[in-house]
Design an enzyme around this catalytic site. Structure first.
Site, PDB file in Angstrom:
ATOM      1  N   TYR A 113       3.392 -22.188  73.841  1.00  0.00           N
ATOM      2  CA  TYR A 113       3.343 -22.397  72.390  1.00  0.00           C
ATOM      3  C   TYR A 113       2.453 -23.615  72.091  1.00  0.00           C
ATOM      4  O   TYR A 113       1.871 -24.199  73.008  1.00  0.00           O
ATOM      5  CB  TYR A 113       4.757 -22.548  71.819  1.00  0.00           C
ATOM      6  CG  TYR A 113       5.527 -21.241  71.881  1.00  0.00           C
ATOM      7  CD1 TYR A 113       5.077 -20.127  71.176  1.00  0.00           C
ATOM      8  CD2 TYR A 113       6.671 -21.115  72.658  1.00  0.00           C
ATOM      9  CE1 TYR A 113       5.760 -18.914  71.242  1.00  0.00           C
ATOM     10  CE2 TYR A 113       7.365 -19.903  72.724  1.00  0.00           C
ATOM     11  CZ  TYR A 113       6.904 -18.804  72.017  1.00  0.00           C
ATOM     12  OH  TYR A 113       7.559 -17.605  72.073  1.00  0.00           O
ATOM     13  N   GLY A 116      21.053 -18.631  79.591  1.00  0.00           N
ATOM     14  CA  GLY A 116      20.448 -17.860  78.515  1.00  0.00           C
ATOM     15  C   GLY A 116      21.107 -16.502  78.457  1.00  0.00           C
ATOM     16  O   GLY A 116      22.146 -16.280  77.825  1.00  0.00           O
TER      17      GLY A 116
HETATM   18  C1  LIG Z   1      15.241 -12.579  74.607  1.00  0.00           C
HETATM   19  C2  LIG Z   1      14.819 -13.938  75.028  1.00  0.00           C
HETATM   20  C3  LIG Z   1      14.241 -14.793  74.104  1.00  0.00           C
HETATM   21  C4  LIG Z   1      13.870 -16.083  74.484  1.00  0.00           C
HETATM   22  N1  LIG Z   1      13.409 -16.930  73.539  1.00  0.00           N
HETATM   23  C5  LIG Z   1      13.184 -18.234  73.851  1.00  0.00           C
HETATM   24  C6  LIG Z   1      12.932 -19.183  72.829  1.00  0.00           C
HETATM   25  O1  LIG Z   1      13.016 -18.891  71.637  1.00  0.00           O
HETATM   26  N2  LIG Z   1      12.642 -20.440  73.231  1.00  0.00           N
HETATM   27  C7  LIG Z   1      12.636 -20.821  74.532  1.00  0.00           C
HETATM   28  O2  LIG Z   1      12.361 -21.967  74.832  1.00  0.00           O
HETATM   29  N3  LIG Z   1      12.945 -19.950  75.511  1.00  0.00           N
HETATM   30  C8  LIG Z   1      13.254 -18.675  75.202  1.00  0.00           C
HETATM   31  N4  LIG Z   1      13.670 -17.815  76.173  1.00  0.00           N
HETATM   32  C9  LIG Z   1      13.880 -18.311  77.552  1.00  0.00           C
HETATM   33  C10 LIG Z   1      15.354 -18.758  77.715  1.00  0.00           C
HETATM   34  O3  LIG Z   1      15.609 -19.877  76.924  1.00  0.00           O
HETATM   35  C11 LIG Z   1      15.711 -19.078  79.188  1.00  0.00           C
HETATM   36  O4  LIG Z   1      15.023 -20.221  79.583  1.00  0.00           O
HETATM   37  C12 LIG Z   1      15.431 -17.923  80.128  1.00  0.00           C
HETATM   38  O5  LIG Z   1      15.976 -16.741  79.615  1.00  0.00           O
HETATM   39  C13 LIG Z   1      15.973 -18.173  81.536  1.00  0.00           C
HETATM   40  O6  LIG Z   1      17.338 -18.425  81.550  1.00  0.00           O
HETATM   41  P1  LIG Z   1      18.426 -17.289  81.925  1.00  0.00           P
HETATM   42  O7  LIG Z   1      18.078 -16.748  83.272  1.00  0.00           O
HETATM   43  O8  LIG Z   1      19.735 -18.002  81.926  1.00  0.00           O
HETATM   44  O9  LIG Z   1      18.314 -16.243  80.883  1.00  0.00           O
HETATM   45  C14 LIG Z   1      14.046 -16.514  75.824  1.00  0.00           C
HETATM   46  C15 LIG Z   1      14.630 -15.649  76.742  1.00  0.00           C
HETATM   47  C16 LIG Z   1      15.040 -14.386  76.355  1.00  0.00           C
HETATM   48  C17 LIG Z   1      15.716 -13.514  77.348  1.00  0.00           C
END
Ligand SMILES: Cc1cc2nc3c(=O)[nH]c(=O)nc-3n(C[C@H](O)[C@H](O)[C@H](O)COP(=O)(O)O)c2cc1C
Ligand code: SF4
Length: 671
Positions: free
Chosen positions: A175, A319
């Protein structure tokens, strides 16, 4: 009450703010907002459920600070005007009620915005796109940067007024701020490009404006792509260098990773281990001695607890784990960890919907991310017998749901194992996480006293009739699609031929009959869908010379962004030959005959040839059960999941929950 995982569930104080535990819900764009950028009721409820589930700090998804220029997503939340404050306050109150803290991620998408959505050319540090083939952005002037930094400050002030405890500045994931920090997107030659200090200058301006706006006592978090996994790009050492220019302005680091082209290391592919990138948090924490969040496929509370206990990080980011189970924290802390509905990192309902799908967040394993378990409050008025035929994912969810609302349920499965295709596919090593879903469903089913599971049982009409069913649920799944292509049927299951399906891979893996290496072997996979790609990803790293053949113009059509990036990287690394617009004409024992896009007929020899042409509905007893239901007064039958049409697992869990509840409601058993 017992209190497990004491390190994970211990409080921590950051700049005067005490979080009740170390679990931070990661910001995740949801497309749950209204098209005006305002929180909807379901959006508030979605976050409220995660607070109720015991999450320590909820970081609300990236919110737009300058509209439309900096917006992304189909229906993104906005915080660029005061009119958004009232509903944001409703949200913070809903979360605070449960003792959770709440922050918001403020963001400008820069070159990751799409001109088709924002109606103008996207902006950035320079003219480099944020992903290969992406739109060419317009470089911002110094005056514009000063103005945007002020917009971040104003947004942060609104967040503070709306009751947020933390404001997170998004400086990662391709971003706008990341477009300055990363040499992969910044080739400026002025004071905003070149050295680490120059690349960090815009981020520093933003931090200073935010701090000025919110004062010294509000927690500021900085989200980073610590290793961008691109070249040229920031790796851990580079990030530690530029953070020297930013560290004193912030209170904590949200240590994420990767950029758009490497999204499989940001929204972790399923084959990456729980907490595999916690070392990045450790590196930042060791140098700057501020709380850092360890993130990445963390699903297992024991691993999360160990990360805190051994000092790798102070906070754990969850997440998708919290999309999948809003009660993850309370189940881990007080309950039985086997009841946690673990995210399987399939990326279908979340990434697949949200990024590129123009759809709101949904989840493969959690059929109701908004209302959660509320359906259980609605119990049947009078006795109701439900017979579920087929214990794949749809059948298991249907059986559990019906039992949880008080029905007497019999689940009949012809095979000796439960979980259908998901149980089978999860035997492939890199698909192990998929097995968490049937495991969870089976555990849930086995603990319901009014649910009887019968394996190795043929579902005959005579037998089902003895169960006096009010509702019969047919969920008999799907079987491999094997079209009438010349030679195909003869070569499959023929000892003399080297033609197989994915089920042969599973059998060989299970029996340990495959060699360690396939060096020098030619593998050809027919079908570029998810299963074909699973086969490719199994053989390519083992040294095989792999080709994948797809009739359509695209391999991996319909895959989410993260899975696509992951399989793409694998195919590039192992030089997998990708032949699109190429149609199978004939199957021979040791070769495929295909028609090239130019219309040429070519014979391709192999050592292992795989047919992965998808699945088709399998409903062998549907007609018999329909006749039975018709013959019994008041008995109804529904057909759900793959036995209607072969689809994705997410459609099976959805039908198992919602179709069953809707039918029981229509039949008058529940409200
Ligand atoms: C559907 C979706 C949307 C996401 N949107 C963002 C976001 O808005 N901002 C951000 O920093 N990361 C975003 N991420 C990344 C998550 O914050 C996170 O770092 C990532 O999913 C890895 O963690 P997890 O394995 O616990 O899901 C998004 C992830 C997913 C799955
Ligand atoms: S859709 Fe898949 S990856 Fe996304 S949260 Fe649900 S289980 Fe996890």
């Amino acid at each position: 009450m017992q209190n497990n995982f004491k390190h994970l569930f211990s409080p921590i104080t950051i700049n005067g703010l005490t979080l009740p535990n170390r679990v931070v819900m990661m910001p995740m764009g949801s497309d749950l907002a209204g098209h005006t950028g305002e929180l909807t009721d379901e959006h508030i409820k979605y976050y409220e459920k995660r607070a109720r589930g015991g999450t320590g700090l909820i970081l609300v998804e990236n919110v737009c600070i300058k509209y439309p220029e900096g917006s992304n997503g189909t229906t993104q939340l906005r915080i660029d005007q005061d009119c958004y404050i009232p509903r944001l306050l409703n949200l913070t109150e809903a979360v605070h009620k449960y003792g959770s803290m709440i922050g918001v991620q403020i963001n400008h998408a820069g070159a990751s915005a799409m001109s088709s959505r924002i109606g103008m050319q996207p902006v950035s540090s320079s003219t480099l796109p944020s992903k290969p083939g992406g739109e060419i952005p317009r470089p911002l002037s110094k005056e514009e940067l000063e103005s945007i930094a002020k917009d971040y400050g104003k947004a942060a002030k609104r967040a503070q007024i709306a009751g947020f405890d933390v404001v997170e500045i998004h400086a990662g994931h391709s971003y706008l701020i990341s477009q300055f920090l990363s040499p992969s997107m910044n080739d400026r030659t002025d004071e905003f490009g070149g050295s680490a200090e120059n690349r960090a200058r815009f981020c520093r301006m933003v931090i200073d404006e935010v701090r000025k706006a919110v004062g010294p006592r509000m927690v500021i978090s900085l989200r980073l792509s610590v290793d961008e996994f691109v070249d040229p790009g920031n790796h851990v050492e580079d990030t530690l260098e530029y953070l020297e220019y930013l560290n004193d302005g912030v209170d904590m680091f949200d240590t994420s990773s990767a950029l758009n082209p490497t999204i499989q290391y940001q929204i972790d592919a399923n084959w990456l281990a729980d907490g595999w990138r916690a070392y990045m948090a450790k590196a930042v924490q060791d140098k700057f001695h501020k709380p850092c969040v360890a993130i990445g496929n963390i699903r297992d509370p024991k691993i999360a607890d160990d990360i805190i206990a051994n000092g790798t990080a102070d906070l754990i980011g969850l997440g998708r784990g919290l999309i999948a189970d809003p009660d993850w924290c309370n189940k881990a802390k007080y309950g039985d960890v086997n009841t946690i509905r673990k995210c399987i990192s399939c990326n279908i309902g979340c990434v697949g919907n949200r990024i590129g799908g123009n759809r709101p967040l949904r989840c493969t394993v959690n059929p109701d991310i908004i209302n959660g378990d509320e359906y259980k409050k609605n119990q049947v008025w009078e006795p109701c017998n439900v017979v579920v035929i087929g214990a794949g994912i749809a059948g298991l969810e249907a059986a559990c749901t019906a039992a949880e609302v008080g029905c007497n349920v019999t689940l009949i499965e012809k095979k000796d194992v439960l979980g259908g295709l998901a149980t089978e596919i999860s035997k492939i090593p890199d698909k192990k996480r998929l097995g968490d879903l049937p495991k969870y469903l089976i555990y849930r089913a086995e603990h319901l006293h009014n649910l009887k599971i019968m394996t190795g049982t043929e579902p005959t009409a005579d037998f089902v009739k003895t169960l006096n069913p009010d509702l019969i649920v047919n969920s008999t799944g799907s079987v491999a699609l094997l079209p009438p292509i010349k030679g195909l049927h003869d070569c499959l299951n023929n000892e003399e031929a080297d033609v197989y399906t994915v089920f042969d891979v599973i059998e060989n893996v299970e029996n340990g009959t495959y060699p360690e290496s396939f060096e020098g072997k030619k593998v050809i996979v027919i079908g570029g869908g998810a299963v074909g790609l699973d086969v490719v990803e199994f053989f390519a790293p083992k040294g095989a010379d792999v080709s994948i053949i797809e009739m359509m113009p695209i391999i991996g059509n319909g895959l989410d962004a993260s899975s696509k990036a992951s399989t793409g990287a694998c195919m590039e690394k192992y030089n997998v030959q990708q032949l699109t617009n190429t149609a199978l004409q004939e199957v021979r024992p040791h070769s495929f005959v295909v028609k090239t896009p130019q219309g040429e007929i070519v014979e391709m020899p192999f050592d292992y040839g795989f047919i992965c042409l998808g699945m088709r509905a399998n409903a062998p007893v549907l007609a018999e059960m329909t006749a039975l239901a018709d013959s019994l007064p008041g008995t109804e039958i529904i057909n759900i999941g793959d036995s209607v049409r072969a689809r994705r697992i997410i459609d099976g869990t959805w039908a198992g929950r919602h179709q069953v509840l809707a039918t029981l409601e229509r039949m008058g058993f529940i409200d």
